[in-house]
Design a protein around this motif. Structure first.
Motif, PDB file in Angstrom:
ATOM      1  N   VAL A  12       0.872  -1.176   0.000  1.00 52.82           N
ATOM      2  CA  VAL A  12       0.000   0.000   0.000  1.00 52.82           C
ATOM      3  C   VAL A  12       0.909   1.226   0.000  1.00 52.82           C
ATOM      4  O   VAL A  12       1.689   1.434   0.927  1.00 52.82           O
ATOM      5  CB  VAL A  12      -0.924   0.017   1.228  1.00 52.82           C
ATOM      6  N   GLU A  13       0.826   2.033  -1.016  1.00 55.25           N
ATOM      7  CA  GLU A  13       1.768   3.149  -1.153  1.00 55.25           C
ATOM      8  C   GLU A  13       1.529   4.244  -0.127  1.00 55.25           C
ATOM      9  O   GLU A  13       2.465   4.749   0.486  1.00 55.25           O
ATOM     10  CB  GLU A  13       1.679   3.736  -2.562  1.00 55.25           C
ATOM     11  N   ARG A  14       0.273   4.614   0.068  1.00 55.72           N
ATOM     12  CA  ARG A  14      -0.018   5.757   0.940  1.00 55.72           C
ATOM     13  C   ARG A  14      -0.944   5.274   2.040  1.00 55.72           C
ATOM     14  O   ARG A  14      -2.129   5.021   1.821  1.00 55.72           O
ATOM     15  CB  ARG A  14      -0.644   6.898   0.133  1.00 55.72           C
ATOM     16  N   VAL A  15      -0.396   5.119   3.241  1.00 61.02           N
ATOM     17  CA  VAL A  15      -1.118   4.502   4.344  1.00 61.02           C
ATOM     18  C   VAL A  15      -1.008   5.374   5.588  1.00 61.02           C
ATOM     19  O   VAL A  15      -0.019   6.100   5.778  1.00 61.02           O
ATOM     20  CB  VAL A  15      -0.564   3.079   4.627  1.00 61.02           C
ATOM     21  N   CYS A  16      -2.032   5.307   6.416  1.00 53.80           N
ATOM     22  CA  CYS A  16      -2.032   5.996   7.712  1.00 53.80           C
ATOM     23  C   CYS A  16      -2.433   4.991   8.786  1.00 53.80           C
ATOM     24  O   CYS A  16      -3.393   4.228   8.605  1.00 53.80           O
ATOM     25  CB  CYS A  16      -3.013   7.169   7.714  1.00 53.80           C
ATOM     26  N   ALA A  17      -1.704   4.971   9.880  1.00 56.31           N
ATOM     27  CA  ALA A  17      -2.036   4.130  11.032  1.00 56.31           C
ATOM     28  C   ALA A  17      -2.290   5.036  12.230  1.00 56.31           C
ATOM     29  O   ALA A  17      -1.579   6.024  12.436  1.00 56.31           O
ATOM     30  CB  ALA A  17      -0.911   3.150  11.324  1.00 56.31           C
ATOM     31  N   VAL A  18      -3.301   4.678  13.014  1.00 58.55           N
ATOM     32  CA  VAL A  18      -3.721   5.525  14.128  1.00 58.55           C
ATOM     33  C   VAL A  18      -3.656   4.724  15.418  1.00 58.55           C
ATOM     34  O   VAL A  18      -4.248   3.641  15.516  1.00 58.55           O
ATOM     35  CB  VAL A  18      -5.153   6.054  13.909  1.00 58.55           C
ATOM     36  N   ASP A  19      -2.932   5.223  16.400  1.00 66.83           N
ATOM     37  CA  ASP A  19      -2.925   4.659  17.748  1.00 66.83           C
ATOM     38  C   ASP A  19      -3.880   5.501  18.584  1.00 66.83           C
ATOM     39  O   ASP A  19      -3.652   6.695  18.801  1.00 66.83           O
ATOM     40  CB  ASP A  19      -1.514   4.691  18.340  1.00 66.83           C
ATOM     41  N   MET A  71      -6.462   1.164  12.201  1.00 70.77           N
ATOM     42  CA  MET A  71      -6.421   1.440  13.639  1.00 70.77           C
ATOM     43  C   MET A  71      -6.744   0.161  14.401  1.00 70.77           C
ATOM     44  O   MET A  71      -7.411  -0.744  13.881  1.00 70.77           O
ATOM     45  CB  MET A  71      -7.431   2.540  14.002  1.00 70.77           C
ATOM     46  N   GLU A  72      -6.240   0.082  15.637  1.00 68.26           N
ATOM     47  CA  GLU A  72      -6.528  -1.064  16.485  1.00 68.26           C
ATOM     48  C   GLU A  72      -7.887  -0.897  17.143  1.00 68.26           C
ATOM     49  O   GLU A  72      -8.361   0.225  17.358  1.00 68.26           O
ATOM     50  CB  GLU A  72      -5.461  -1.216  17.563  1.00 68.26           C
ATOM     51  N   ALA A  73      -8.501  -2.031  17.481  1.00 69.59           N
ATOM     52  CA  ALA A  73      -9.788  -2.018  18.183  1.00 69.59           C
ATOM     53  C   ALA A  73      -9.526  -1.806  19.672  1.00 69.59           C
ATOM     54  O   ALA A  73      -9.415  -2.760  20.448  1.00 69.59           O
ATOM     55  CB  ALA A  73     -10.532  -3.326  17.935  1.00 69.59           C
ATOM     56  N   THR A  74      -9.401  -0.556  20.075  1.00 69.26           N
ATOM     57  CA  THR A  74      -9.120  -0.193  21.464  1.00 69.26           C
ATOM     58  C   THR A  74     -10.418   0.203  22.147  1.00 69.26           C
ATOM     59  O   THR A  74     -10.946   1.294  21.902  1.00 69.26           O
ATOM     60  CB  THR A  74      -8.117   0.968  21.533  1.00 69.26           C
ATOM     61  N   SER A  75     -10.956  -0.708  22.985  1.00 67.87           N
ATOM     62  CA  SER A  75     -12.219  -0.460  23.679  1.00 67.87           C
ATOM     63  C   SER A  75     -13.264   0.028  22.664  1.00 67.87           C
ATOM     64  O   SER A  75     -13.384  -0.519  21.575  1.00 67.87           O
ATOM     65  CB  SER A  75     -12.009   0.536  24.813  1.00 67.87           C
ATOM     66  N   PRO A  80     -15.682   6.528  17.130  1.00 68.28           N
ATOM     67  CA  PRO A  80     -15.864   7.869  16.530  1.00 68.28           C
ATOM     68  C   PRO A  80     -14.833   8.176  15.455  1.00 68.28           C
ATOM     69  O   PRO A  80     -15.154   8.826  14.453  1.00 68.28           O
ATOM     70  CB  PRO A  80     -15.736   8.816  17.733  1.00 68.28           C
ATOM     71  N   VAL A  81     -13.596   7.716  15.651  1.00 64.72           N
ATOM     72  CA  VAL A  81     -12.563   7.965  14.647  1.00 64.72           C
ATOM     73  C   VAL A  81     -12.877   7.195  13.365  1.00 64.72           C
ATOM     74  O   VAL A  81     -12.831   7.741  12.251  1.00 64.72           O
ATOM     75  CB  VAL A  81     -11.180   7.554  15.190  1.00 64.72           C
ATOM     76  N   PHE A  82     -13.212   5.932  13.510  1.00 66.48           N
ATOM     77  CA  PHE A  82     -13.506   5.082  12.352  1.00 66.48           C
ATOM     78  C   PHE A  82     -14.705   5.624  11.575  1.00 66.48           C
ATOM     79  O   PHE A  82     -14.652   5.777  10.346  1.00 66.48           O
ATOM     80  CB  PHE A  82     -13.781   3.652  12.838  1.00 66.48           C
ATOM     81  N   TYR A  83     -15.791   5.933  12.290  1.00 66.18           N
ATOM     82  CA  TYR A  83     -17.013   6.362  11.613  1.00 66.18           C
ATOM     83  C   TYR A  83     -16.828   7.712  10.919  1.00 66.18           C
ATOM     84  O   TYR A  83     -17.335   7.930   9.813  1.00 66.18           O
ATOM     85  CB  TYR A  83     -18.167   6.437  12.615  1.00 66.18           C
ATOM     86  N   LEU A  84     -16.090   8.634  11.558  1.00 70.23           N
ATOM     87  CA  LEU A  84     -15.895   9.948  10.940  1.00 70.23           C
ATOM     88  C   LEU A  84     -15.028   9.833   9.682  1.00 70.23           C
ATOM     89  O   LEU A  84     -15.368  10.407   8.643  1.00 70.23           O
ATOM     90  CB  LEU A  84     -15.260  10.908  11.944  1.00 70.23           C
ATOM     91  N   LEU A  85     -13.939   9.091   9.770  1.00 73.80           N
ATOM     92  CA  LEU A  85     -13.069   8.952   8.606  1.00 73.80           C
ATOM     93  C   LEU A  85     -13.760   8.160   7.501  1.00 73.80           C
ATOM     94  O   LEU A  85     -13.571   8.427   6.315  1.00 73.80           O
ATOM     95  CB  LEU A  85     -11.763   8.264   9.007  1.00 73.80           C
TER      96      LEU A  85
END
Length: 428
Positions: A12-19, A71-75, A80-85
């Motif tokens: 994947v050339e352009r990726v973003c990961a969120v903690d 992103m990881e499934a943290t609690s 909100p982050v997943f749904y907004l993005l």
């Protein structure tokens, strides 16, 4: 952005990961280097989890032309982050933390976790978890809340029974449904001050009047004002929960309307009623695209035992912990099937004799999920029961013959060979 020197192996050339945390998150963006082909560039930023900050994150990701956000499934903090993005048009992946765990012995910070997650995702070393579309998510919220309220109502009923036991009132030993018409009328009369067993017993309705002598004995106790106060509070709570459950039922009927065809398909399965069908659809959805085969669905639901073998020896294993809400529904379906004269009912009874109740529930639940997958994969498919005599007609005759031969060999100590009778050979 700082230059990264490792060799390019990205998928994947352009990726973003969120903690993700409760109040803030760390986002790592990895993209191809602008001036050095074959190199990667990365940038790490921190954002608050408020809506305005998340919109700023989305703007930054748009400018970087990000293809995938993971992103990881943290609690529940990921929601909100997943749904907004997702609403902003990004392809989002939710990852199981066990599948992307960092290498032990290395420093662990939010920034390093985000960088590691980005590397794992860009190399294709993980798979996304199932996240249902919004209609299914809303249906799931309501069905899960309904089940929670039903459980709470059952607990209140059990508390009421304990209070009656404390008062030496054995009403539930005579009446099968303490909260039916007769039972509720007697309970309300005791709360209002009527304590005469003969008067209370005469409040029985219908076939319950045959048990008036037993009711008199069951209603003879020391029910006093303290018990009346406790019972009144519990009955109010039970009635309030019943009203809330009725409202949830109405809401579920509205949400399940677009999936009425799938509900009818699942309702054809013996043991699966309308409520069970609604809960199953709420947990697994109606599109089986996330599960290439029925085995994938069974494995995801953790109704498939895991093989554990080392040095040629098999070790004890379990199915693992899956979706508890789906498991509860499937368990109820299997319990209902066990009392039916059907193929799955007979399968349960055959298994429970040899393997025990728990293994039988898992095995028959496996079969139920397989049937569900085939029905939801084909809108025109219909369930057809094979009949309770399926095993006897195809398997049991040969197995019975083999067992009898072994028993005879054990008794005589000689080898037994079966041959057709002469008259049958002549007739043929």
């Amino acid at each position: 952005m700082e230059e990264i020197t490792e060799e390019p192996v990205g998928l994947v050339e352009r990726v973003c990961a969120v903690d993700i945390g409760k109040a803030e998150l760390v986002a790592c963006v990895r993209v191809p280097h602008v001036s050095k082909p074959g190199r990667r560039a990365q940038e790490v930023r921190e954002y608050a989890t408020m809506t305005s900050s998340l919109l700023g994150l989305a703007d930054w990701l748009h400018r970087q032309q990000i293809e995938l956000v993971a992103m990881e499934a943290t609690s529940d903090y990921w929601k909100p982050v997943f749904y907004l993005l997702e609403a902003e048009g990004f392809e989002c992946w939710l990852l199981n933390a066990k599948h992307v765990k960092n290498v032990p012995g290395r420093p662990k910070t939010d920034k390093l976790d985000a960088v590691w997650l980005a590397k794992v995702v860009e190399r294709g070393m993980c798979r996304p978890s199932l996240v249902h579309p919004k209609p299914i998510r809303q249906l799931r919220d309501v069905t899960r809340y309904r089940r929670s309220l039903v459980r709470e109502q059952s607990r209140e009923k059990q508390r009421l029974e304990k209070i009656l036991e404390d008062a030496q009132i054995k009403l539930d030993s005579v009446i099968s449904n303490l909260h039916g018409v007769s039972g509720r009328q007697m309970l309300q009369a005791m709360i209002d001050g009527q304590r005469d067993p003969s008067v209370l017993a005469e409040m029985a309705h219908g076939v319950m009047r045959r048990k008036i002598p037993q009711l008199r004995e069951a209603l003879t106790g020391h029910f006093d004002d303290h018990h009346a106060f406790m019972c009144a509070a519990m009955l109010r709570r039970i009635d309030a929960l019943a009203a809330d459950i009725a409202q949830l039922d109405t809401r579920i009927e509205q949400l399940i309307a677009p999936f009425a065809q799938a509900v009818r398909q699942l309702d054809d399965i013996t043991g699966v009623g309308t409520r069970s069908a609604q809960e199953i659809i709420a947990e697994i959805g109606v599109s089986m695209s996330a599960f290439p085969t029925a085995a994938h669905l069974v494995s995801w639901a953790k109704f498939a035992p895991i093989d554990r073998q080392s040095a040629g020896k098999s070790k004890a294993s379990s199915t693992g912990k899956g979706n508890p809400w789906l498991a509860a529904t499937i368990g109820e379906v299997v319990a209902a099937l066990a009392r039916t004269d059907t193929f799955l009912g007979e399968r349960y009874r055959r298994l429970v004799r040899r393997r025990g109740k728990k293994r039988a529930i898992v095995a028959v639940g496996n079969s139920v999920l397989t049937i569900i997958w085939h029905l939801l994969s084909d809108p025109d498919a219909r369930y057809h029961d094979l009949g309770s005599d399926y095993h006897d007609a195809r398997i049991s005759k040969q197995r019975r013959q083999r067992d009898l031969v072994r028993q005879l060999e054990h008794l005589t100590g000689q080898k037994v060979t079966l041959q057709p009778r002469p008259e049958l050979t002549t007739a043929a």
